[in-house]
Write an enzyme that holds these catalytic residues in place. Structure first.
Site, PDB file in Angstrom:
ATOM      1  N   ASP A  56       0.807  -1.220   0.000  1.00 54.27           N
ATOM      2  CA  ASP A  56       0.000   0.000   0.000  1.00 54.27           C
ATOM      3  C   ASP A  56       0.840   1.270   0.000  1.00 54.27           C
ATOM      4  OD1 ASP A  56      -2.381  -1.395   0.035  1.00 54.27           O
ATOM      5  OD2 ASP A  56      -2.435  -1.512   2.216  1.00 54.27           O
ATOM      6  N   CYS A  57       2.114   1.169   0.360  1.00 53.19           N
ATOM      7  CA  CYS A  57       2.940   2.369   0.456  1.00 53.19           C
ATOM      8  C   CYS A  57       4.404   1.963   0.333  1.00 53.19           C
ATOM      9  CB  CYS A  57       2.702   3.097   1.780  1.00 53.19           C
ATOM     10  SG  CYS A  57       3.122   2.074   3.215  1.00 53.19           S
ATOM     11  N   CYS A  60       5.783  -0.446   2.838  1.00 55.37           N
ATOM     12  CA  CYS A  60       5.526  -1.871   2.580  1.00 55.37           C
ATOM     13  C   CYS A  60       6.665  -2.475   1.771  1.00 55.37           C
ATOM     14  CB  CYS A  60       4.205  -2.050   1.831  1.00 55.37           C
ATOM     15  SG  CYS A  60       2.738  -1.570   2.764  1.00 55.37           S
ATOM     16  N   CYS A 390       0.388   6.008  26.205  1.00 56.66           N
ATOM     17  CA  CYS A 390      -0.429   5.497  25.100  1.00 56.66           C
ATOM     18  C   CYS A 390      -0.413   6.509  23.962  1.00 56.66           C
ATOM     19  CB  CYS A 390      -1.858   5.268  25.591  1.00 56.66           C
ATOM     20  SG  CYS A 390      -2.939   4.618  24.303  1.00 56.66           S
ATOM     21  N   CYS A 392      -2.162   7.346  21.522  1.00 61.09           N
ATOM     22  CA  CYS A 392      -3.397   7.647  20.781  1.00 61.09           C
ATOM     23  C   CYS A 392      -3.382   9.064  20.231  1.00 61.09           C
ATOM     24  CB  CYS A 392      -4.610   7.450  21.684  1.00 61.09           C
ATOM     25  SG  CYS A 392      -4.790   5.756  22.283  1.00 61.09           S
ATOM     26  N   ASP A 434       6.596  22.494 -17.505  1.00 59.04           N
ATOM     27  CA  ASP A 434       6.519  22.173 -18.921  1.00 59.04           C
ATOM     28  C   ASP A 434       5.797  23.349 -19.587  1.00 59.04           C
ATOM     29  OD1 ASP A 434       6.444  20.602 -21.366  1.00 59.04           O
ATOM     30  OD2 ASP A 434       4.312  20.348 -20.932  1.00 59.04           O
ATOM     31  N   THR A 436       4.022  23.430 -23.134  1.00 62.18           N
ATOM     32  CA  THR A 436       2.807  23.153 -23.898  1.00 62.18           C
ATOM     33  C   THR A 436       1.777  22.413 -23.056  1.00 62.18           C
ATOM     34  OG1 THR A 436       4.151  23.015 -25.893  1.00 62.18           O
ATOM     35  CG2 THR A 436       1.917  22.131 -26.010  1.00 62.18           C
ATOM     36  N   ASP A 630       1.951  18.067 -18.044  1.00 67.89           N
ATOM     37  CA  ASP A 630       0.679  17.473 -18.427  1.00 67.89           C
ATOM     38  C   ASP A 630       0.826  16.315 -19.402  1.00 67.89           C
ATOM     39  OD1 ASP A 630       1.454  18.997 -20.685  1.00 67.89           O
ATOM     40  OD2 ASP A 630      -0.633  19.067 -21.353  1.00 67.89           O
TER      41      ASP A 630
END
Length: 735
Positions: A56-57, A60, A390, A392, A434, A436, A630
């Site tokens: 996932d990233c 990983c 903790c 959190c 870029d 164009t 683009d």
């Protein structure tokens, strides 16, 4: 790099490209390509490769590397996250052990040539998140009416959410990743359950699952961009041998084969043109806004499109070494070269989590053992410290700010792909554009009509549009559209004929009308004043064509790709933010100079994709740089930059390769994105200070016996409320 040679015809601005395959060596095999800063794969030993699923990233990818690197006999391991490829160099056959190690780490391997496994249904894929969300809602409802039942429901919810995360944490520990974010989440949730904060434990797990799903979605979208790039090469090709045509897989083409490509078809390999003349859309590789004229013997890259005719070519590239393959390789190398930014919590947990657990354990057992202190009192303090420790609030603080920042950006028409990209946006000091389609509209427009010989503007435009009507060439479309905009009656033309390399002609009434490039007009037909005017227009980056009636010049038309309406304001805003800009384009130097002059930017023109990558790396070494583009040709440079930003009107490959995209297609969004990213940066620092500051205060007061468990809960839950409220301020920003 020397300035490219330019040819002017009525339909083409031909950019002389470096030959794409004059030898059998791939692009990066010689000194023309920059040396890789990432370590090259060691050639000693046997090479094995697989496709990895479940990543996932970028973190990983490192977990997979850690799992494989521990195996005996492994010389080198490399995971390319962008293409999900695992490459292993080993002294002997290690396939079975590698596959087992990766499976134990929670990921799956398949052969490179095997088809991908069918994607699970959206419902099944999101079932854990949906289940946890429903259980959270039910638990909260029960808590409002019956506290014991509500607490029991929150405990059950936490256990259901914790099970898969804790199982993955154990797998990663066995494979060498001791303090991954899964370990942190498991410790946080378990600690919260132990001290009775079951509702908070369930909420942390829910937020974690949401974040993981968003990361998985972004990774899937990015890989679709790589697939779109590969789709530029057709799967099959028409090979001609001894006059016999046969359709074969493109992967079977070899240098020396003769192939045919129909009008509108893409080249499956780099080729050398056999046909006398043809025009090609090479914008996928160079960004050139106009089709390029090619003559027999010239090289044409894979992925180029034959604009208007059936052509014959000799193949000059081996399988896997075409221009498109080289761009794909550049994207992969840039992904490896740019060090992945670890998520803050994952980094911090490597020290924070074991340290807090160790401190809490020491507080609970050292005083009773060494100083005969009361056991219950110090176990109580140890539990309080465990609660204070903790994480959190810390787990929520950074994602809360990032989620708010991403949502605020989306409201302003900017898609930012994840927290790492948002963080990098705030560090930018340079932007490379870029030309164009990014700074300009990407479509030529008729800017000047100059009639001669007593012809008025309306007549000149009408005759020109009559000749060009029906053509799909960008210049022809611009002329016809301008005539339609001015409501000029376009006459009917007969016998339209393209003059290879010279122009186009047709008969309108009793007259022969021809449109040609200035250099193709016979000597003496253009007077000195007209020639000087044409030279001035071309120096401004305009494409000029000459209109002749019965071999007499009756006027000229000048066309130019025009700036976006907000380009000047966007560049000025970046300057106010302390960010400098430069144009990197595959277009010709004169066109680039004209646009750069209007915007007050430096420029580098005539760049191939690998040239852009080298320029981006050099600029990136000086200060953090964003590449805005683009086209497909911009994708490798986007990957090589600190950050890639795509225009919303760009190609799928550019959009998916980029780290951010201006979905509303407005350059003014650049400044907004950067200001928002800097505000998010500040918000994250404030949140971390709040979370750690409160914990530090209560750590001291607990050890001194001033505060107990109930105030320790405030140290965590209070910090959680504060950091969440602080993060929500980003949604209310006005700029």
């Amino acid at each position: 790099m020397p300035a490219p040679e330019l040819k002017k015809t009525p339909h083409f601005t031909a950019l002389k490209l470096r030959p794409v395959a004059e030898s059998n060596a791939p692009c990066c095999s010689d000194t023309r390509c920059a040396t890789r800063s990432a370590p090259e794969m060691d050639a000693s030993g046997e090479r094995f490769s697989w496709q990895v699923s479940g990543m996932d990233c970028a973190a990983c990818a490192r977990k997979v590397e850690n799992a494989v690197r521990q195996l005996e006999g492994i010389t080198q391991v490399q995971v390319a996250f962008a293409t999900e490829k695992l490459i292993v160099i080993a002294k002997h056959d290690v396939r079975e052990r590698v596959e087992q190690a990766v499976k134990q780490a929670g990921y799956q391997l398949r052969s490179e040539n095997s088809p991908p496994a069918p994607a699970p249904s959206p419902l099944r894929d999101n079932l854990p998140l949906i289940l946890l969300t429903v259980m959270m809602a039910l638990s909260w409802g029960l808590e409002q009416f019956n506290h014991p039942f509500g607490q029991a429901a929150f405990v059950l919810t936490t256990l259901v959410g914790l099970w898969p995360i804790a199982r993955q944490a154990v797998r990663l520990m066995k494979s060498g990743s001791w303090f991954a974010i899964e370990t942190l989440m498991s410790v946080a949730a378990t600690g919260a359950l132990v001290i009775g904060a079951s509702a908070e434990a369930a909420m942390v797990l829910l937020l974690f699952l949401i974040g993981e799903r968003l990361e998985g979605w972004a990774a899937s979208r990015a890989r679709k961009g790589v697939s779109a790039l590969m789709a530029l090469k057709p799967d099959s090709a028409i090979r001609v041998r001894n006059g016999v045509r046969e359709t074969i897989p493109a992967s079977q083409l070899q240098p020396g084969d003769t192939i045919e490509v129909p009008a509108g078809g893409r080249l499956p390999a780099d080729g050398r043109l056999i046909s006398p003349f043809a025009s090609f859309d090479e914008s996928a590789l160079t960004g050139e806004s106009l089709p390029v004229e090619r003559s027999a013997g010239e090289s044409v890259p894979a992925g180029a499109t034959s604009v208007d005719r059936l052509i014959t070519l000799d193949v000059v590239s081996k399988s896997g070494e075409s221009a498109i393959d080289r761009i794909l390789k550049l994207i992969e190398e840039a992904e490896e070269r740019r060090a992945p930014i670890e998520r803050f919590i994952d980094r911090f947990s490597r020290i924070y989590t074991p340290a807090i657990m160790a401190v809490a354990l020491l507080v609970a057992v050292v005083p009773p053992l060494l100083f005969s202190a009361p056991w219950l009192e110090w176990i109580y303090k140890g539990l309080a410290l465990l609660l204070i420790g903790c994480p959190c609030a810390l787990v929520i603080s950074t994602p809360a700010a990032i989620t708010s920042g991403l949502a605020a950006a989306a409201r302003r028409g900017a898609l930012i792909k994840g927290g790492a990209a948002l963080e990098q946006l705030g560090t930018l000091r340079q932007v490379a554009f870029d030309k164009t389609g990014t700074l300009t509209l990407g479509k030529p427009q008729l800017v000047t009509i100059q009639p001669f010989a007593g012809i008025d503007v309306q007549t000149l435009l009408a005759l020109s549009a009559g000749v060009e009507q029906g053509s799909t060439h960008p210049l022809a479309l611009a002329i016809v559209q301008e005539a339609q905009r001015r409501e000029v009656a376009i006459p009917q033309a007969d016998g339209q004929r393209v003059l290879a390399g010279r122009g186009i002609e047709a008969r309108i009434g009793a007259h022969e009308i021809r449109i040609s490039a200035p250099e193709k007009v016979p000597a003496g037909m253009l007077n000195e004043i007209a020639r000087k005017q044409i030279e001035q227009q071309e120096a401004q980056g305009q494409t000029v064509v000459v209109v002749l009636r019965d071999n007499t010049v009756i006027g000229t038309l000048a066309l130019q790709d025009t700036l976006r309406d907000d380009a000047k304001a966007a560049v000025a805003e970046l300057h106010n933010l302390g960010i400098t800009g430069v144009i990197l384009t595959g277009d010709n130097p004169r066109a680039a100079a004209a646009i750069a002059g209007e915007l007050g930017l430096e420029f580098r023109a005539g760049l191939l994709p690998e040239d852009k990558v080298r320029a981006v790396r050099a600029l990136n070494a000086e200060a953090p740089l964003a590449m805005v583009g683009d086209g497909i040709n911009d994708a490798p440079a986007m990957k090589a930059a600190t950050l890639g930003i795509a225009m919303g009107s760009g190609t799928d490959v550019a959009l998916e390769s980029a780290d951010a995209a201006l979905t509303h297609n407005r350059l003014s969004g650049l400044g907004q994105m950067i200001r928002l990213a800097r505000a998010t940066h500040r918000n994250i620092r404030q949140n971390i200070a709040i979370a750690l500051g409160l914990k530090g205060i209560f750590l001291v007061t607990t050890l001194l016996g001033i505060t107990g468990l109930w105030l320790a809960v405030l140290a965590d839950t209070g910090a959680t409320v504060l950091v969440t409220a602080n993060a929500l301020r980003l949604l209310r920003r006005k700029d």
